[in-house]
Design a protein around this motif. Structure first.
Motif, PDB file in Angstrom:
ATOM      1  N   GLY A   1       0.807  -1.224   0.000  1.00  0.00           N
ATOM      2  CA  GLY A   1       0.000   0.000   0.000  1.00  0.00           C
ATOM      3  C   GLY A   1       0.835   1.267   0.000  1.00  0.00           C
ATOM      4  O   GLY A   1       0.343   2.364  -0.234  1.00  0.00           O
TER       5      GLY A   1
ATOM      6  N   THR B   1       2.010   2.906   2.431  1.00  0.00           N
ATOM      7  CA  THR B   1       1.716   3.896   3.477  1.00  0.00           C
ATOM      8  C   THR B   1       2.882   4.068   4.444  1.00  0.00           C
ATOM      9  O   THR B   1       3.039   5.141   5.028  1.00  0.00           O
ATOM     10  CB  THR B   1       0.439   3.523   4.270  1.00  0.00           C
ATOM     11  OG1 THR B   1       0.627   2.258   4.895  1.00  0.00           O
ATOM     12  CG2 THR B   1      -0.785   3.492   3.381  1.00  0.00           C
ATOM     13  N   ASP B   2       3.700   3.049   4.632  1.00  0.00           N
ATOM     14  CA  ASP B   2       4.936   3.219   5.409  1.00  0.00           C
ATOM     15  C   ASP B   2       6.059   3.700   4.504  1.00  0.00           C
ATOM     16  O   ASP B   2       6.797   4.625   4.856  1.00  0.00           O
ATOM     17  CB  ASP B   2       5.360   1.884   6.057  1.00  0.00           C
ATOM     18  CG  ASP B   2       4.671   1.648   7.392  1.00  0.00           C
ATOM     19  OD1 ASP B   2       4.609   2.600   8.186  1.00  0.00           O
ATOM     20  OD2 ASP B   2       4.188   0.531   7.627  1.00  0.00           O
TER      21      ASP B   2
ATOM     22  N   VAL C   1      -8.856   1.155  14.283  1.00  0.00           N
ATOM     23  CA  VAL C   1      -8.134   2.301  14.860  1.00  0.00           C
ATOM     24  C   VAL C   1      -6.758   2.500  14.221  1.00  0.00           C
ATOM     25  O   VAL C   1      -5.901   3.179  14.771  1.00  0.00           O
ATOM     26  CB  VAL C   1      -8.010   2.182  16.401  1.00  0.00           C
ATOM     27  CG1 VAL C   1      -9.372   2.340  17.059  1.00  0.00           C
ATOM     28  CG2 VAL C   1      -7.344   0.882  16.812  1.00  0.00           C
ATOM     29  N   ILE C   2      -6.563   1.899  13.067  1.00  0.00           N
ATOM     30  CA  ILE C   2      -5.307   2.137  12.340  1.00  0.00           C
ATOM     31  C   ILE C   2      -5.539   3.276  11.352  1.00  0.00           C
ATOM     32  O   ILE C   2      -6.386   3.177  10.462  1.00  0.00           O
ATOM     33  CB  ILE C   2      -4.827   0.858  11.641  1.00  0.00           C
ATOM     34  CG1 ILE C   2      -4.378  -0.147  12.705  1.00  0.00           C
ATOM     35  CG2 ILE C   2      -3.720   1.175  10.646  1.00  0.00           C
ATOM     36  CD1 ILE C   2      -3.869  -1.457  12.195  1.00  0.00           C
ATOM     37  N   GLY C   3      -4.818   4.357  11.555  1.00  0.00           N
ATOM     38  CA  GLY C   3      -4.897   5.495  10.643  1.00  0.00           C
ATOM     39  C   GLY C   3      -6.315   6.004  10.474  1.00  0.00           C
ATOM     40  O   GLY C   3      -7.183   5.811  11.334  1.00  0.00           O
TER      41      GLY C   3
ATOM     42  N   ILE D   1      -5.738   5.533   5.026  1.00  0.00           N
ATOM     43  CA  ILE D   1      -4.734   4.523   5.382  1.00  0.00           C
ATOM     44  C   ILE D   1      -5.392   3.144   5.418  1.00  0.00           C
ATOM     45  O   ILE D   1      -4.822   2.151   4.962  1.00  0.00           O
ATOM     46  CB  ILE D   1      -4.092   4.872   6.752  1.00  0.00           C
ATOM     47  CG1 ILE D   1      -3.330   6.196   6.666  1.00  0.00           C
ATOM     48  CG2 ILE D   1      -3.187   3.745   7.258  1.00  0.00           C
ATOM     49  CD1 ILE D   1      -2.160   6.217   5.723  1.00  0.00           C
TER      50      ILE D   1
ATOM     51  N   GLY E   1      -3.391   0.588   3.435  1.00  0.00           N
ATOM     52  CA  GLY E   1      -2.458  -0.170   4.277  1.00  0.00           C
ATOM     53  C   GLY E   1      -2.844  -1.638   4.333  1.00  0.00           C
ATOM     54  O   GLY E   1      -4.022  -1.982   4.394  1.00  0.00           O
TER      55      GLY E   1
ATOM     56  N   GLY F   1       0.138  -7.433   5.440  1.00  0.00           N
ATOM     57  CA  GLY F   1       1.505  -7.875   5.107  1.00  0.00           C
ATOM     58  C   GLY F   1       2.498  -6.753   5.317  1.00  0.00           C
ATOM     59  O   GLY F   1       3.613  -6.976   5.808  1.00  0.00           O
ATOM     60  N   GLY F   2       2.105  -5.526   4.961  1.00  0.00           N
ATOM     61  CA  GLY F   2       2.987  -4.376   5.149  1.00  0.00           C
ATOM     62  C   GLY F   2       3.218  -4.091   6.620  1.00  0.00           C
ATOM     63  O   GLY F   2       4.330  -3.770   7.042  1.00  0.00           O
TER      64      GLY F   2
ATOM     65  N   GLY G   1       3.425  -1.598  15.524  1.00  0.00           N
ATOM     66  CA  GLY G   1       2.434  -2.070  14.555  1.00  0.00           C
ATOM     67  C   GLY G   1       1.217  -2.639  15.285  1.00  0.00           C
ATOM     68  O   GLY G   1       1.356  -3.527  16.141  1.00  0.00           O
ATOM     69  N   ASP G   2       0.045  -2.148  14.956  1.00  0.00           N
ATOM     70  CA  ASP G   2      -1.130  -2.490  15.774  1.00  0.00           C
ATOM     71  C   ASP G   2      -1.659  -3.901  15.552  1.00  0.00           C
ATOM     72  O   ASP G   2      -2.359  -4.436  16.416  1.00  0.00           O
ATOM     73  CB  ASP G   2      -2.249  -1.473  15.531  1.00  0.00           C
ATOM     74  CG  ASP G   2      -1.987  -0.163  16.256  1.00  0.00           C
ATOM     75  OD1 ASP G   2      -1.442  -0.198  17.370  1.00  0.00           O
ATOM     76  OD2 ASP G   2      -2.322   0.895  15.700  1.00  0.00           O
TER      77      ASP G   2
ATOM     78  N   LEU H   1       8.583 -13.055  -0.196  1.00  0.00           N
ATOM     79  CA  LEU H   1       7.437 -12.200   0.106  1.00  0.00           C
ATOM     80  C   LEU H   1       6.629 -12.862   1.200  1.00  0.00           C
ATOM     81  O   LEU H   1       6.568 -14.098   1.283  1.00  0.00           O
ATOM     82  CB  LEU H   1       6.535 -12.038  -1.119  1.00  0.00           C
ATOM     83  CG  LEU H   1       7.082 -11.229  -2.291  1.00  0.00           C
ATOM     84  CD1 LEU H   1       6.098 -11.278  -3.453  1.00  0.00           C
ATOM     85  CD2 LEU H   1       7.346  -9.780  -1.871  1.00  0.00           C
TER      86      LEU H   1
ATOM     87  N   ALA I   1      -2.804   7.927  15.292  1.00  0.00           N
ATOM     88  CA  ALA I   1      -1.689   8.161  16.213  1.00  0.00           C
ATOM     89  C   ALA I   1      -0.951   6.848  16.424  1.00  0.00           C
ATOM     90  O   ALA I   1      -1.572   5.791  16.493  1.00  0.00           O
ATOM     91  CB  ALA I   1      -2.213   8.673  17.553  1.00  0.00           C
TER      92      ALA I   1
END
Ligand SMILES: Cc1cc2nc3c(=O)[nH]c(=O)nc-3n(C[C@H](O)[C@H](O)[C@H](O)COP(=O)(O)OP(=O)(O)OC[C@H]3O[C@@H](n4cnc5c(N)ncnc54)[C@H](O)[C@@H]3O)c2cc1C
Length: 284
Positions: free
Chosen positions: A34, A36-37, A101-103, A107, A111, A114-115, A124-125, A167, A192
């Motif tokens: 994705g 996003t990181d 609650v992720i992003g 996101i 997101g 796997g990422g 990492g949540d 992978l 956050a």
């Protein structure tokens, strides 16, 4: 923005087989899901990699299925897909709670699980969830597929057993018996990075299983996500939650950093356990 596109190379396979061949024959290539990181690091100018392997078109890695008793979450499954998945809701509700609650929505739409796992951030949540679910990381290279228990995947801060030619293709989750809980404490609920994140499974006791199974994992309190064997053992042996929370506070060794102090993290982790026990204890 420091995104000098001309400096970057992007390979765009349309099948997993092609992606794995490219990793083997044309590496080193950095997988990009994705982004996003990766994009944060690219934008900061802290990303050293310049050659990327875009996984986004590999639809085979996007599926969430149930195979026998195992929940199989493709590495490219997004948080939005996990929130919408009935199989996730029914079998692993703590993952749905984490995904929510992720992003923010952007996101969650990009997101991937796997990422989150490959990025190997201790904050990492999804990682505490995978630790207490005792999931399995499926890794694939051009020549081999192997399965690594999630709790053996990380070897140190941002380090894992994944090789550059592999992978992550999926996360496999066996059935989880008992009550599941997920709590994240940050400066606000979403958008956050966690100061402390906890997942807990409180299994049933009785019958052939006199001691309840208790599994507890914490993120953001150590270089990697951690399980808490001493606290788990105390609760399984019948300790009251107050005593177990004290064991927990002695078992973790968090650091002070810009997001929080060690003392705060320790106190909050104990309180999260107390809170979870309160809502899952039978009313007497
Ligand atoms: C505004 C914002 C808010 C965020 N909020 C949160 C949050 O609340 N909680 C949280 O945990 N995270 C959060 N993140 C971080 C990020 O969104 C997640 O870690 C996300 O799951 C990363 O997935 P991705 O697909 O975007 O990974 P990418 O950025 O594409 O990749 C991340 C890393 O994983 C590797 N990688 C990706 N997929 C694979 C694969 N299949 N196999 C091998 N390696 C792979 C990449 O090479 C890279 O090293 C946030 C990020 C932003 C920008």
């Amino acid at each position: 923005m420091r995104t000098a596109v001309s400096r970057l190379e992007l390979r765009e396979p349309t099948s997993l087989r092609d992606a794995l061949s490219m990793l083997r024959d044309e590496g080193p290539l950095t997988p990009l899901a994705g982004a996003t990181d990766l994009y944060v690091a690219l934008n900061d100018g802290t990303l050293e990699a310049t050659r990327f392997l875009n996984l986004w078109r590999l639809d085979a890695l996007r599926r969430i299925t149930v195979s026998g008793e195992t929940l199989v979450i493709g590495a490219l499954a997004t948080y939005t897909a996990m929130i919408r998945s009935r199989a996730v809701r029914e079998r692993l509700p703590m993952l749905e709670s984490a995904a929510r609650v992720i992003g923010g929505e952007q996101i969650q739409n990009r997101g991937t699980i796997g990422g989150n796992v490959a990025n190997a951030s201790p904050a990492g949540d999804t990682l505490p969830v995978l630790a207490v679910a005792e999931g399995v990381v499926v890794l694939r290279s051009a020549g081999q597929e192997r399965r690594v228990p999630f709790n053996q995947f990380y070897t140190g801060y941002r380090q894992s057993v994944r090789r550059p030619d592999e992978l992550i293709t999926a996360l496999e989750i066996p059935p989880v018996e008992g009550t599941q809980g997920f709590r994240k404490v940050g400066t606000r609920a979403a958008q956050a990075i966690s100061k402390v994140v906890m997942a807990v499974v409180r299994g049933p006791a009785g019958g052939m299983n006199p001691a309840p199974t208790v599994r507890i994992a914490l993120g953001s309190v150590a270089p990697t996500v951690i399980r808490l064997p001493r606290t788990e053992a105390a609760l399984a042996a019948g300790a009251e939650v107050e005593e177990a929370a004290r064991v927990l506070e002695g078992e973790v060794d968090p650091i002070d950093d810009l997001r929080s102090t060690a003392a705060y993290r320790r106190r909050v982790a104990g309180n999260l356990l107390r809170g979870f026990w309160k809502v899952t204890s039978p009313v007497s």
